[in-house]
Design an enzyme around this catalytic site. Structure first.
Site, PDB file in Angstrom:
ATOM      1  N   HIS A 213       0.811  -1.213   0.000  1.00 35.56           N
ATOM      2  CA  HIS A 213       0.000   0.000   0.000  1.00 35.56           C
ATOM      3  C   HIS A 213       0.842   1.259   0.000  1.00 35.56           C
ATOM      4  O   HIS A 213       0.398   2.316  -0.437  1.00 35.56           O
ATOM      5  CB  HIS A 213      -0.977  -0.034   1.185  1.00 35.56           C
ATOM      6  CG  HIS A 213      -2.185  -0.850   0.874  1.00 35.56           C
ATOM      7  ND1 HIS A 213      -3.455  -0.351   0.917  1.00 35.56           N
ATOM      8  CD2 HIS A 213      -2.292  -2.130   0.463  1.00 35.56           C
ATOM      9  CE1 HIS A 213      -4.311  -1.307   0.558  1.00 35.56           C
ATOM     10  NE2 HIS A 213      -3.626  -2.378   0.287  1.00 35.56           N
ATOM     11  N   SER A 217       0.519  -0.797  -6.174  1.00 33.45           N
ATOM     12  CA  SER A 217       0.723  -1.938  -7.070  1.00 33.45           C
ATOM     13  C   SER A 217       1.495  -1.553  -8.318  1.00 33.45           C
ATOM     14  O   SER A 217       1.273  -0.487  -8.890  1.00 33.45           O
ATOM     15  CB  SER A 217      -0.633  -2.510  -7.485  1.00 33.45           C
ATOM     16  OG  SER A 217      -1.346  -2.972  -6.373  1.00 33.45           O
ATOM     17  N   LYS A 241     -13.341  -8.714  -9.777  1.00 32.35           N
ATOM     18  CA  LYS A 241     -12.306  -9.458 -10.509  1.00 32.35           C
ATOM     19  C   LYS A 241     -11.687 -10.535  -9.607  1.00 32.35           C
ATOM     20  O   LYS A 241     -11.445 -11.660 -10.045  1.00 32.35           O
ATOM     21  CB  LYS A 241     -11.214  -8.485 -10.987  1.00 32.35           C
ATOM     22  CG  LYS A 241     -10.405  -9.016 -12.160  1.00 32.35           C
ATOM     23  CD  LYS A 241      -9.629  -7.887 -12.809  1.00 32.35           C
ATOM     24  CE  LYS A 241      -8.866  -8.371 -14.023  1.00 32.35           C
ATOM     25  NZ  LYS A 241      -8.343  -7.279 -14.819  1.00 32.35           N
ATOM     26  N   ASP A 242     -11.444 -10.187  -8.346  1.00 38.07           N
ATOM     27  CA  ASP A 242     -10.919 -11.175  -7.398  1.00 38.07           C
ATOM     28  C   ASP A 242     -11.938 -12.278  -7.144  1.00 38.07           C
ATOM     29  O   ASP A 242     -11.573 -13.448  -7.025  1.00 38.07           O
ATOM     30  CB  ASP A 242     -10.545 -10.502  -6.069  1.00 38.07           C
ATOM     31  CG  ASP A 242      -9.173  -9.840  -6.132  1.00 38.07           C
ATOM     32  OD1 ASP A 242      -8.480 -10.024  -7.161  1.00 38.07           O
ATOM     33  OD2 ASP A 242      -8.791  -9.149  -5.170  1.00 38.07           O
ATOM     34  N   GLU A 285       7.818 -33.313  -1.046  1.00 35.55           N
ATOM     35  CA  GLU A 285       6.601 -32.844  -1.685  1.00 35.55           C
ATOM     36  C   GLU A 285       6.975 -32.160  -3.000  1.00 35.55           C
ATOM     37  O   GLU A 285       8.085 -31.645  -3.154  1.00 35.55           O
ATOM     38  CB  GLU A 285       5.874 -31.821  -0.805  1.00 35.55           C
ATOM     39  CG  GLU A 285       5.495 -32.346   0.557  1.00 35.55           C
ATOM     40  CD  GLU A 285       6.468 -31.896   1.628  1.00 35.55           C
ATOM     41  OE1 GLU A 285       7.666 -32.242   1.542  1.00 35.55           O
ATOM     42  OE2 GLU A 285       6.063 -31.203   2.552  1.00 35.55           O
TER      43      GLU A 285
END
Lengths: 423, 257
Positions: A213, A217, A241-242, A285
């Site tokens: 923040h 971005s 969108k998320d 893994e």
């Protein structure tokens, strides 16, 4: 104190006494988000969702699990058979663990492609790498808990890596184990740490978001925001969108959880741990496989361990290795080719890590196809070549700007976006 | 458009990386993979075949159980495969298990109850190994998940015995067993058990039934999981579609979003 006024009287009442409404309001409606963020920017919030699912399912599973070598395996089977919806909780926890890594790896490759680690976002990137390391530790610790064959032998192999440290190595390993082999004290502390680390991750995630923040971005063009015409608010544009991203993510996740829940695990982990029987082929893994391949490519144990940690450690100095002033690979023709080559190298390293070193290398795309590249190429050879290429990618970044002619950058986000949509 | 394309490429490439673990199966390249069988529990709508499960249970009881334990199955679990509670109780009563200490502190054998877990044929792993040429027969509860290939592997193993020159003494050649030489002699032979429902008792049929039973023993919640999964997927498909419409509507408002 706060002068902010909201329409909702309850919000005003709370805000006057506890200023928690205004930061949320600010994030949703005022904080500038670049208008051109594409779907690759969905993976941050997806990673957050994964963390929440892991913590919630993990806490509930911990209420039923017994961290004792005599009972651990049986308690997991009890969860699978007798606990109400226990199978669903465990399969969710198992598969979201894998999806968490998929999401975070995509998130990181996105950062690499669009140069999101460059100034002023160096700390944002570095905090992200710290999260990755914490996730790897948590994933490794968690894999030990069911106390199956791969749990036990994976824990033995990984903790033994520290014995490569000259002088104090063996003492460190004994200290880690809490004894002279992987045993009950090891399982107990692994359980405690596996429970603790996710909350440490949560704390570091908050720092990650705080840094995000502050520096705002990055975006697919990799240029800074020039004004309000370049930005939109989080709500409704990115909430929806998320949400769409979450839906697609859940579809893929549920396909695994409900229809192939054990595909990303190893069958040997359904055999109870037996310190007297070593599995034919110990594999970690899947999300450790590229790093495991780097480890095994170097014949010397200490050098192998150093190379493996360097493979992740190099990410910490990435912001200073890459000297190009241009962020986005869209405007960096050579970097763009190198990026895709690097992605393929990482994938090949993953397939190398899954195979026995002396075998002939088989290129595998699971569910689709697999073939031998050449009968003289052993897994070890391919691993050594790709390990060298992995590091070569990072080492070539400082000198790349000397040869690379970058494409002209657009004047602003809005200009690029508007000119494109007119065409 | 090229932006979408690139995004798609990146997602697919990275997504492919996640499923790399299944390559563990390919890694064991020297192993002959047991051929896939057409099980009723395959696929998203798969369910167990009760008749096959019950025949498989009969094979387990009459053949496997003399050497193998079934640690994680309790007699009460038999109601899952179509037995009534009374039938499960009757099966349990055929077995003897150590009792809880009585008032004198003695432990004596008593008839098993539905809540008891399957008793092991041996007192401990040492005894199991000693009576079986030094190799303890493994527990069968999770066998269908603990081997690459699962139920296909069990079926392959039970039907994969062959005569082979140079087989070491006390071992047996099996084309699907990793390393080929297995301590267990071929457990099934034609006519080994008599099926009450008249199903032909060939080795293949018995192998199929007992594999089916063991898949249930390893994954008793398979039917619950798949039926819930189908409903969850349908819900998510509708939700995704509605969310997509909402997304398209919102994104039309702003260019470049």
């Amino acid at each position: 104190m706060s002068s902010k006024q909201f329409k909702n009287p309850v919000a005003n009442w709370v805000e006057k006494r506890l200023p928690v409404i205004s930061p949320i309001h600010h994030t949703l409606f005022e904080h500038p988000f670049p208008r051109n963020l594409n779907f690759m920017w969905n993976f941050g919030s997806l990673a957050g969702l994964c963390l929440v699912i892991m913590i919630v399912t993990g806490i509930v599973l911990a209420m039923q699990y017994t961290p004792n070598t005599a009972d651990a395996f049986g308690s997991v089977e009890r969860i699978m058979r007798d606990v109400n919806s226990g199978w669903l909780l465990r399969y969710l926890h198992m598969n979201v663990a894998s999806f968490f890594f998929i999401v975070v790896y995509i998130h990181m490759f996105r950062g690499l492609y669009y140069g999101s680690y460059k100034a002023p976002r160096e700390l944002l990137w570095i905090i992200g790498v710290v999260i990755l390391l914490l996730m790897m530790a948590t994933g490794f610790l968690g894999y030990t808990l069911p106390w199956g064959q791969m749990s036990f032998w994976g824990a033995t192999v990984i903790t033994n890596l520290f014995s490569a440290i000259p002088g104090v190595g063996d003492a460190i390993v004994t200290w880690l184990w809490g004894g002279f082999s992987v045993d009950n004290p090891t399982l107990n502390r692994f359980f405690v740490l596996h429970f603790l680390l996710p909350f440490v991750i949560l704390g570091v995630v908050i720092l990650h978001i705080l840094a995000l923040h502050t520096s705002v971005s990055n975006n697919p063009l990799g240029i800074e925001i020039k004004g309000p015409q370049d930005t939109i608010s989080f709500h409704p544009y990115f909430t929806i969108k998320d949400m769409l991203g979450v839906c697609v993510f859940l579809l893929l996740l549920c396909a695994f959880v409900f229809f192939m829940p054990n595909d990303m695990g190893h069958p040997d982990n359904y055999i109870p741990a037996d310190p007297l029987v070593t599995p034919a082929h110990i594999v970690p893994e899947w999300y450790f496989l590229p790093f495991y391949a780097v480890l095994r490519s170097i014949p010397d144990k200490l050098m192998g361990v150093i190379a493996m940690f360097a493979a992740i450690g190099v990410l910490f100095i990435l912001p200073w290795l890459d000297r190009s002033p241009v962020r986005s690979a869209r405007f960096r023709p050579m970097f763009r080719v190198m990026f895709w080559a690097f992605l393929v190298i990482c994938y090949i390293l993953g397939t190398v890590g899954a195979q026995a070193p002396d075998n002939v290398y088989v290129f595998v795309v699971p569910y689709l196809f697999s073939f031998e590249v050449s009968s003289w190429m052993t897994v070890l050879t391919v691993g050594q070549i790709t390990t060298a290429l992995y590091f070569l990618f990072f080492l070539s970044l400082p000198i790349l700007p000397l040869f690379e002619k970058t494409k002209p950058l657009p004047a602003s986000i809005s200009e690029a976006v508007l000119s494109k949509s007119e065409k | 458009m090229s932006k979408m394309n690139k995004t798609f490429k990146l997602v697919t490439a990275a997504f492919a990386a996640m499923v790399v673990s299944t390559s563990a199966a390919f890694a064991a390249g020297d192993l002959v993979k047991a051929p896939k069988q057409d099980w009723s529990f395959n696929g998203p709508f798969g369910v167990f075949d009760r008749a096959s499960q019950q025949r498989g249970f009969q094979i387990f009881q009459e053949v496997c159980a003399s050497c193998h334990s079934l640690e994680y199955i309790a007699f009460r679990n038999l109601t899952d495969i179509g037995f009534s509670a009374d039938e499960a109780k009757a099966v349990a009563a055929e077995y003897q298990v150590p009792s809880e200490p009585n008032d004198e502190g003695e432990i004596v054998d008593r008839a098993a109850k539905p809540s008891d877990f399957w008793p092991s044929p041996y007192a401990n792993a040492k005894e199991a190994a000693a009576t079986n040429n030094g190799k303890a027969p493994p527990d069968l509860s999770l066998m269908a998940k603990a081997r690459v290939g699962g139920a296909d592997y069990i079926y392959g193993l039970l039907t994969g015995y062959e005569d082979h020159e140079g087989t070491p003494e006390n071992l047996h050649y099996n084309k699907y067993f990793p390393g080929y030489y297995i301590a267990m002699a071929a457990p099934l032979s034609d006519g080994a058990v008599d099926y009450v429902d008249g199903t032909p008792n060939t080795v293949e049929q018995m192998a199929k039934d007992v594999s089916h039973f063991l898949m249930w023993a390893a994954e008793p919640k398979l039917e619950d999981r798949k039926s819930l999964g189908v409903r969850v997927m349908l819900f998510l498909l509708v939700l995704t579609f509605i969310t997509f419409l909402a997304y398209r509507r919102v994104s039309k408002k702003v260019k470049g979003h």
